[in-house]
Design a protein around this motif. Structure first.
Motif, mmCIF file in Angstrom:
data_model
loop_
_atom_site.group_PDB
_atom_site.id
_atom_site.type_symbol
_atom_site.label_atom_id
_atom_site.label_comp_id
_atom_site.label_asym_id
_atom_site.label_seq_id
_atom_site.Cartn_x
_atom_site.Cartn_y
_atom_site.Cartn_z
ATOM 1 N N UNK A 1 46.303 44.001 39.848
ATOM 2 C CA UNK A 1 47.619 43.988 39.182
ATOM 3 C C UNK A 1 48.419 42.740 39.507
ATOM 4 N N UNK A 2 48.285 42.276 40.753
ATOM 5 C CA UNK A 2 49.092 41.130 41.180
ATOM 6 C C UNK A 2 48.212 39.988 41.672
ATOM 7 N N UNK A 3 47.444 39.393 40.758
ATOM 8 C CA UNK A 3 46.559 38.314 41.202
ATOM 9 C C UNK A 3 47.347 37.138 41.749
ATOM 10 N N UNK B 1 47.356 28.223 38.797
ATOM 11 C CA UNK B 1 46.899 29.122 37.730
ATOM 12 C C UNK B 1 46.557 30.485 38.329
ATOM 13 N N UNK B 2 46.442 31.461 37.464
ATOM 14 C CA UNK B 2 46.034 32.789 37.920
ATOM 15 C C UNK B 2 44.617 32.706 38.496
ATOM 16 N N UNK B 3 44.394 33.354 39.645
ATOM 17 C CA UNK B 3 43.077 33.267 40.282
ATOM 18 C C UNK B 3 42.060 34.073 39.476
ATOM 19 N N UNK B 4 41.046 33.366 38.990
ATOM 20 C CA UNK B 4 40.136 34.000 38.036
ATOM 21 C C UNK B 4 39.167 34.992 38.678
ATOM 22 N N UNK B 5 39.142 35.069 40.025
ATOM 23 C CA UNK B 5 38.317 36.116 40.652
ATOM 24 C C UNK B 5 39.106 37.420 40.829
ATOM 25 N N UNK B 6 40.390 37.393 40.448
ATOM 26 C CA UNK B 6 41.248 38.560 40.702
ATOM 27 C C UNK B 6 41.718 39.225 39.411
#
Ligand SMILES: Cc1cc2nc3c(=O)[nH]c(=O)nc-3n(C[C@H](O)[C@H](O)[C@H](O)COP(=O)(O)O)c2cc1C
Length: 279
Positions: A135-137, A126-131
């Motif tokens: 623009x490019x997590x 999943x997309x890293x929720x701290x990032x």
């Protein structure tokens, strides 16, 4: 068999996976009860769901990976389960492409103790929720259609095994996939301690209008308003409060986060893949 989908999802990826599971169960003609442990209606629903669990239940249970572990709310929920008779489970964890850690292993172990042996499991990129400010997590665009397909396939396999009465537990070692040296490092990572090294939230009281959006956004009941937001020890460092604040009265400096996490990706060396584990 009764089906349940229980999860917590501060930034939405685990909720997405839970919805895919719920939709597939419905497509297979199975009714399921869903419980969002971070949701505002959680308390009453939690009671109802716990009362319904216990016999002939199949529990899909999902957590984000935080500092290599499941979030505390999920482990607390597992501890509070009634002893299972004829029950099984399918733990799933979303992870931000750094490491899936020991989250699935810890969930499965705790579920087995309560009588809900894991007959399947999934780690879902999943997309890293701290990032979210970058623009490019890590994990950008995940879970994607292919991840969703893997999740649906897992549900199909679980339902087929349950219906046929052929469900078997995963082997004890299947989810213990981290190298031994890393397992030790991960065991030492405790969220309450890790939190102190994450960007600290500062409150700009002059900007705060006491709207309460931060309180509503917190999945851990960690924020109260007392002349401005104050945080208790239940904080899991999801930063939902900061994201929700319309006045930017909550601030934190994430500028070093991207480089720090890129280094950790190298340290952990885990392939960025969604994997379904079946017996
Ligand atoms: C405090 C914190 C710690 C995290 N730790 C990890 C980690 O150890 N490994 C990883 O790959 N991702 C990590 N992540 C990213 C989340 O696991 C990932 O974005 C997850 O999908 C978030 O789920 P959600 O969208 O349901 O909240 C962390 C995120 C936060 C906020």
């Amino acid at each position: 068999m009764n089906f349940f989908v229980v999860y917590i999802s501060p930034a939405g990826s685990t909720r997405h996976a839970a919805q895919v599971i719920g939709d597939e169960l419905a497509a297979l003609g199975k009714k399921c009860s869903a419980l969002d442990l971070g949701g505002s209606a959680c308390r009453a629903t939690r009671k109802t769901v716990l009362a319904a669990l216990g016999s002939e239940s199949c529990l899909f249970i999902g957590s984000p990976v935080y500092a290599s572990h499941p979030v505390p709310e999920i482990m607390d929920f597992i501890t509070s389960l009634p002893a299972g008779a004829g029950c099984c489970s399918a733990p799933f964890a979303t992870w931000g492409a750094v490491t899936s850690g020991v989250a699935l292993f810890e969930m499965a172990e705790a579920l087995a103790v309560k009588g809900y042996p894991a007959i399947a499991a999934a780690k879902i990129v999943a997309e890293h929720s701290l990032l979210w400010q970058f623009d490019n997590p890590l994990g950008k665009g995940r879970p994607n259609a292919d991840d969703d397909r893997r999740i649906r396939d897992m549900v199909k396999t679980v339902v087929a095994a349950v219906d046929a009465g052929t469900a078997r537990p995963l082997s004890a070692s299947a989810l213990n996939y981290q190298p031994e040296a890393l397992q030790k490092v991960m065991a030492g990572l405790v969220l309450s301690a890790v939190r102190k090294n994450l960007p600290q939230i500062s409150v700009k009281r002059d900007l705060c209008t006491l709207c309460g959006d931060c309180v509503m956004a917190c999945p851990a009941e960690a924020v109260q308003l007392a002349g401005g937001p104050v945080f208790n020890d239940c904080c899991i460092a999801c930063y939902n409060c900061l994201r929700a604040c319309p006045e930017h009265a909550l601030q934190a400096d994430f500028s070093k986060m991207e480089a720090g996490l890129a280094q950790r990706v190298k340290d952990f060396g885990e392939a960025c893949e969604t994997v379904v584990y079946l017996p």
